[in-house]
Design a protein around this motif. Structure first.
Motif, short mmCIF file in Angstrom:
data_model
loop_
_atom_site.label_atom_id
_atom_site.label_comp_id
_atom_site.label_asym_id
_atom_site.label_seq_id
_atom_site.Cartn_x
_atom_site.Cartn_y
_atom_site.Cartn_z
N GLN A 37 0.86 -1.18 0.00
CA GLN A 37 0.00 0.00 0.00
C GLN A 37 0.90 1.23 0.00
OE1 GLN A 37 -2.87 0.23 3.17
NE2 GLN A 37 -3.67 2.18 2.47
N ARG A 38 0.60 2.16 -0.89
CA ARG A 38 1.40 3.38 -1.03
C ARG A 38 0.53 4.57 -0.68
NH1 ARG A 38 2.51 7.13 -5.62
NH2 ARG A 38 0.65 6.21 -6.53
N GLU A 39 1.05 5.42 0.19
CA GLU A 39 0.34 6.66 0.52
C GLU A 39 0.55 7.65 -0.63
OE1 GLU A 39 -1.75 7.01 3.02
OE2 GLU A 39 -1.29 4.94 3.53
N PRO A 40 -0.43 8.53 -0.87
CA PRO A 40 -0.28 9.51 -1.95
C PRO A 40 1.02 10.31 -1.79
CG PRO A 40 -2.51 9.55 -1.09
CD PRO A 40 -1.71 8.65 -0.18
N GLY A 41 1.72 10.48 -2.89
CA GLY A 41 2.96 11.24 -2.87
C GLY A 41 4.20 10.42 -2.56
N THR A 42 4.03 9.19 -2.09
CA THR A 42 5.17 8.32 -1.80
C THR A 42 5.61 7.65 -3.09
OG1 THR A 42 4.33 7.87 0.42
CG2 THR A 42 5.96 6.33 -0.45
N PRO A 43 6.90 7.72 -3.42
CA PRO A 43 7.35 7.04 -4.64
C PRO A 43 7.22 5.52 -4.48
CG PRO A 43 9.08 8.48 -3.75
CD PRO A 43 7.96 8.45 -2.76
N TRP A 44 6.96 4.84 -5.60
CA TRP A 44 6.80 3.39 -5.55
C TRP A 44 8.07 2.70 -5.08
CZ3 TRP A 44 3.01 0.46 -4.68
CH2 TRP A 44 1.73 0.79 -5.10
N HIS A 45 9.24 3.21 -5.41
CA HIS A 45 10.46 2.53 -4.97
C HIS A 45 10.56 2.55 -3.45
CE1 HIS A 45 12.86 6.16 -4.08
NE2 HIS A 45 12.24 6.69 -5.11
N SER A 46 10.01 3.58 -2.79
CA SER A 46 9.99 3.61 -1.32
C SER A 46 8.95 2.64 -0.77
CB SER A 46 9.69 5.03 -0.82
OG SER A 46 10.70 5.91 -1.20
N ALA A 47 7.77 2.60 -1.40
CA ALA A 47 6.72 1.68 -0.94
C ALA A 47 7.15 0.23 -1.10
CB ALA A 47 5.43 1.94 -1.72
N LEU A 48 7.83 -0.08 -2.21
CA LEU A 48 8.27 -1.46 -2.46
C LEU A 48 9.44 -1.87 -1.58
CD1 LEU A 48 7.91 -1.61 -6.32
CD2 LEU A 48 6.43 -2.67 -4.61
N ALA A 49 10.10 -0.92 -0.96
CA ALA A 49 11.19 -1.25 -0.03
C ALA A 49 10.64 -1.75 1.31
CB ALA A 49 12.08 -0.02 0.20
N MET A 50 9.36 -1.52 1.56
CA MET A 50 8.71 -1.99 2.79
C MET A 50 8.26 -3.44 2.58
SD MET A 50 9.02 0.66 4.59
CE MET A 50 8.07 0.21 6.01
N PRO A 51 8.18 -4.22 3.68
CA PRO A 51 7.70 -5.61 3.51
C PRO A 51 6.23 -5.61 3.08
CG PRO A 51 8.43 -5.20 5.78
CD PRO A 51 8.56 -3.91 5.03
N PRO A 52 5.85 -6.51 2.19
CA PRO A 52 4.45 -6.58 1.77
C PRO A 52 3.60 -7.30 2.79
CG PRO A 52 5.68 -8.31 0.71
CD PRO A 52 6.68 -7.50 1.51
N VAL A 53 2.30 -7.10 2.67
CA VAL A 53 1.34 -7.95 3.38
C VAL A 53 1.24 -9.22 2.54
CG1 VAL A 53 -1.08 -8.21 4.02
CG2 VAL A 53 0.05 -6.00 4.31
N VAL A 54 1.38 -10.37 3.17
CA VAL A 54 1.34 -11.64 2.44
C VAL A 54 0.03 -12.36 2.79
CG1 VAL A 54 2.47 -13.86 2.04
CG2 VAL A 54 3.85 -11.81 2.52
N ILE A 55 -0.72 -12.69 1.76
CA ILE A 55 -1.98 -13.41 1.93
C ILE A 55 -1.80 -14.80 1.32
CG2 ILE A 55 -4.44 -13.47 1.39
CD1 ILE A 55 -4.26 -10.41 1.02
N PRO A 56 -1.81 -15.85 2.13
CA PRO A 56 -1.68 -17.20 1.57
C PRO A 56 -2.89 -17.52 0.68
CG PRO A 56 -1.46 -17.24 3.96
CD PRO A 56 -1.92 -15.86 3.58
N LEU A 57 -2.65 -18.23 -0.39
CA LEU A 57 -3.73 -18.66 -1.27
C LEU A 57 -4.02 -20.12 -1.03
CD1 LEU A 57 -2.66 -17.07 -4.69
CD2 LEU A 57 -4.48 -16.31 -3.17
N PRO A 58 -5.30 -20.51 -1.18
CA PRO A 58 -5.57 -21.95 -1.13
C PRO A 58 -4.89 -22.60 -2.32
CG PRO A 58 -7.51 -20.73 -1.82
CD PRO A 58 -6.47 -19.72 -1.45
N ARG A 59 -4.68 -23.88 -2.24
CA ARG A 59 -3.99 -24.58 -3.32
C ARG A 59 -4.83 -24.52 -4.59
NH1 ARG A 59 0.33 -27.91 -3.00
NH2 ARG A 59 0.64 -29.24 -4.81
N LEU A 60 -4.29 -23.83 -5.58
CA LEU A 60 -4.93 -23.73 -6.88
C LEU A 60 -3.93 -24.16 -7.94
CD1 LEU A 60 -6.60 -20.19 -6.82
CD2 LEU A 60 -7.77 -22.38 -6.79
N ARG A 61 -4.37 -24.98 -8.85
CA ARG A 61 -3.48 -25.36 -9.93
C ARG A 61 -3.42 -24.23 -10.96
NH1 ARG A 61 -5.69 -29.72 -13.16
NH2 ARG A 61 -5.40 -28.51 -15.01
N LYS A 62 -2.23 -23.74 -11.23
CA LYS A 62 -2.02 -22.68 -12.23
C LYS A 62 -2.80 -21.40 -11.93
CE LYS A 62 0.12 -25.13 -15.68
NZ LYS A 62 0.97 -24.78 -16.75
N ALA A 63 -2.64 -20.87 -10.70
CA ALA A 63 -3.24 -19.58 -10.35
C ALA A 63 -2.45 -18.49 -11.06
CB ALA A 63 -3.22 -19.39 -8.84
#
Length: 105
Positions: A35-61
């Protein structure tokens, strides 16, 4: 460019929310949200750890997109019949203040 070692596996899908505040990247094992706040460059937002959401087992998601209001992510698969999962983002979003929810869309 994503920092190395972030994804569990290779990226199979990517989408940017309509308002430009969220970036979602999917692998076979999970969904990664920044999640990026307005005005924050993407390279700064991507330097932060992401929120990770596990997916159920899907073949070829390999298909994913934000919903029209950016409140959910839709995940599809190449298997037949092709399931379509809806992942509600409310539990994962970052709130600007404890009492004031940040709008998603």
């Amino acid at each position: 460019r994503l920092p190395s070692g972030i994804l569990d596996g290779e990226a199979t899908g990517l989408d940017l929310s309509k308002d430009g505040r969220w970036l979602a990247v999917m692998s076979y094992r999970g969904l990664y949200l920044w999640q990026r706040e307005p005005g924050t460059p993407w390279h700064s937002a991507l330097a932060m750890p992401p929120v990770v959401i596990p997916l159920p087992r899907l073949r070829k998601a390999e298909a994913m997109a934000f919903s029209h209001d950016s409140r959910a992510i839709l995940v599809g698969s190449e298997q037949l019949p092709a399931p379509l999962l809806t992942i509600d983002l409310e539990p994962y979003r970052v709130h600007e203040a404890a009492d004031t929810p940040a709008p998603l869309g």
